[in-house]
Design an enzyme around this catalytic site. Sequence first.
Site, short mmCIF file in Angstrom:
data_model
loop_
_atom_site.label_atom_id
_atom_site.label_comp_id
_atom_site.label_asym_id
_atom_site.label_seq_id
_atom_site.Cartn_x
_atom_site.Cartn_y
_atom_site.Cartn_z
N GLY A 130 38.40 58.83 52.27
CA GLY A 130 38.52 57.47 50.78
C GLY A 130 37.88 56.02 51.75
O GLY A 130 36.51 55.98 51.21
N ILE A 156 38.00 60.36 39.81
CA ILE A 156 36.56 59.64 40.17
C ILE A 156 36.19 59.08 38.41
O ILE A 156 36.36 60.03 37.68
CB ILE A 156 35.31 60.57 40.10
CG1 ILE A 156 35.05 61.47 41.43
CG2 ILE A 156 33.91 60.56 39.13
CD1 ILE A 156 34.46 60.47 42.83
N GLN A 279 59.51 22.21 35.05
CA GLN A 279 59.11 22.27 36.52
C GLN A 279 58.32 23.33 37.07
O GLN A 279 57.01 23.61 38.46
CB GLN A 279 58.97 20.73 37.10
CG GLN A 279 59.29 19.32 36.74
CD GLN A 279 59.49 18.31 37.66
OE1 GLN A 279 59.86 18.62 38.54
NE2 GLN A 279 58.90 16.93 36.62
N GLY A 339 60.36 36.48 32.13
CA GLY A 339 61.69 36.80 32.52
C GLY A 339 61.95 38.09 31.81
O GLY A 339 61.00 38.82 32.15
N GLY A 340 62.63 38.32 31.34
CA GLY A 340 62.98 40.04 31.55
C GLY A 340 62.05 40.53 29.91
O GLY A 340 62.31 41.55 29.86
N GLU A 363 37.14 50.93 44.50
CA GLU A 363 35.97 50.12 45.03
C GLU A 363 35.63 49.67 46.44
O GLU A 363 35.71 48.60 46.84
CB GLU A 363 35.00 49.16 44.16
CG GLU A 363 35.09 49.97 42.52
CD GLU A 363 33.55 49.18 41.81
OE1 GLU A 363 32.42 48.61 42.81
OE2 GLU A 363 33.64 49.72 40.81
N SER A 366 42.13 46.46 49.94
CA SER A 366 41.56 44.94 50.19
C SER A 366 40.81 44.75 51.40
O SER A 366 40.46 43.73 51.84
CB SER A 366 42.85 43.95 49.93
OG SER A 366 43.40 43.58 48.51
N1 COS Z 1 24.35 47.66 52.42
C1 COS Z 1 23.53 48.14 52.40
N2 COS Z 1 23.42 49.01 54.32
C2 COS Z 1 24.72 49.60 54.10
C3 COS Z 1 25.55 48.93 53.76
C4 COS Z 1 25.53 47.50 52.93
N3 COS Z 1 26.78 46.39 52.31
N4 COS Z 1 27.01 48.36 54.49
C5 COS Z 1 26.37 49.17 55.27
N5 COS Z 1 25.31 49.95 55.42
C6 COS Z 1 24.51 51.02 56.24
C7 COS Z 1 25.23 50.40 57.43
O1 COS Z 1 23.33 49.04 58.29
C8 COS Z 1 24.43 51.40 58.66
O2 COS Z 1 23.59 52.00 58.56
P1 COS Z 1 22.46 51.66 60.26
O3 COS Z 1 22.96 52.11 61.39
O4 COS Z 1 21.63 51.91 60.20
O5 COS Z 1 22.80 50.04 60.61
C9 COS Z 1 24.96 52.91 57.49
O6 COS Z 1 25.53 51.60 56.78
C10 COS Z 1 26.87 52.71 58.37
O7 COS Z 1 27.61 52.18 58.55
P2 COS Z 1 28.77 51.45 59.06
O8 COS Z 1 28.17 51.60 60.34
O9 COS Z 1 28.98 50.18 58.22
O10 COS Z 1 29.52 52.74 58.35
P3 COS Z 1 31.34 52.74 58.62
O11 COS Z 1 31.44 53.93 58.20
O12 COS Z 1 31.57 51.83 60.07
O13 COS Z 1 32.14 51.92 57.00
C11 COS Z 1 33.16 51.11 55.31
C12 COS Z 1 31.30 51.27 56.40
C13 COS Z 1 34.32 50.96 56.09
C14 COS Z 1 32.51 50.01 55.03
C15 COS Z 1 32.10 51.69 54.43
O14 COS Z 1 32.84 52.92 54.64
C16 COS Z 1 33.32 51.48 53.29
O15 COS Z 1 32.88 50.32 52.14
N6 COS Z 1 34.36 52.50 53.01
C17 COS Z 1 35.21 51.81 51.38
C18 COS Z 1 34.41 53.31 50.19
C19 COS Z 1 35.00 52.49 49.15
O16 COS Z 1 34.69 51.49 48.72
N7 COS Z 1 35.23 53.51 48.41
C20 COS Z 1 35.60 53.38 46.97
C21 COS Z 1 35.09 54.34 46.28
S1 COS Z 1 34.19 53.87 44.60
S2 COS Z 1 35.81 53.60 43.38
#
Ligand code: COS
Length: 382
Positions: A130, A156, A279, A339-340, A363, A366
């Site tokens: 996730g 999805i 208020q 309210g209720g 996406e 927080s």
């Molecule tokens: N744009 C372009 N490239 C990006 C980027 C961005 N915004 N963010 C990360 N990358 C690239 C990084 O540059 C890195 O590449 P390099 O090693 O070549 O620099 C690679 O992707 C991996 O990035 P990172 O090391 O930051 O990855 P992590 O696994 O540590 O985690 C998070 C990144 C936690 C930010 C990511 O997994 C995330 O956004 N998780 C939430 C997922 C989400 O939103 N899910 C909802 C699904 S859709 S409803």
Amino acid sequence: MIRDQETLNQLIDMIERFVRERLVPAEQKLADEAKLPDDILQEMKALGLFGLTIPEEYGGLGLTMEEEILVAIALGRTSPAFRSIMGTNNGIGSAAIVFNGTEEQKQKYLPKYASGEWISCFCLTEPDAGSDAASLKTTARLEGDVYLLNGTKRYITNAAVADTFNVMARTNPDIKGAHGISSFIVERGTPGLSTGAIDKKMGQAGSLTCDVIFEDCPVTAKNIIGEEGEGFSTAMKVLDRGRLHLAGVSVGVAERLISDALEYAMQRKQFGKPIAEQQLIQAMFADSKTESFAAKCMALETARMRDQGKNVSTESAACKLFATEMVGRVADRAVQIHGGAGYMAEYAVERFYRDVRLFRLYEGTSQIQQLVIARNMIKDAK
Ligand code: COS
């Protein structure tokens, strides 16, 4: 960037009228039946709402980010589930192709997304991946000139009705993290692709989510988006944009909640006068207005920066964090002001209170936005 103010005003007027006259009156039906009425779906297509962000040369309106935020605010003034059906074609379902697709992919898919003939979806999340999206386990093993996809995607949005699936899968099992992941377009009807039962959710009835299952599902190499190993970074770019869009939607929903609560508070009398004149009630309105205005300014400013070609990964995350938390507080106050009555299903605020909870989760939660902001700050400081 606003390209032509008069044309944009016409578009927004048209959307505001459609929201007011067609969508708001159909909200309860959508909530009760968890199904978008077909006449409304057809009207959305006819109005061009599926192609708001698709470039003009592929049949869309090619809105700039600033224009898109203003449209998102207008669309936000009704049940978020209405926006959801067209949300993937305008955002996470099509963006990878817009950013990184070949000309052939763009020609084949984007006009169909723009017209609404095909629905797209974004398959990143899995049962065990996730927030830690880079740990995803779905594999794409190259055999001859096809990749065989295996794995399950979870929650999805629009998968149940999708014609195409933008799937992130691991093409290199030796690389455990982000760099082993590639992005694919998979079409409905490909053998080995199936979708699961529709999920029962807390809110946003009518926005359909379900599992997507791949069992030796063959995808030709020409359906890879960008290069092998680029899929994660493309998905992050897609999400940077999607997060900003959701901030705009959150502002629109907040404005709707404030408006509903104000209408109620101006007619509901207690202690001899409308509660809007009390208020303590006014304090809730003032806080809600101030916070939604702040989120609107943040989203528009970030959109303008993005239109200028700046990297707004940090700002998009900040917008999503602030705007989605803001709309949660505004929804809570809107119920409180009622309210209720606010706890009763006959008032829209009860439904919106549940609907907006999702904004802080999908996406990127927080907490993921906080992590993105802080990590980028540290990277910039180095
Ligand atoms: N744009 C372009 N490239 C990006 C980027 C961005 N915004 N963010 C990360 N990358 C690239 C990084 O540059 C890195 O590449 P390099 O090693 O070549 O620099 C690679 O992707 C991996 O990035 P990172 O090391 O930051 O990855 P992590 O696994 O540590 O985690 C998070 C990144 C936690 C930010 C990511 O997994 C995330 O956004 N998780 C939430 C997922 C989400 O939103 N899910 C909802 C699904 S859709 S409803």
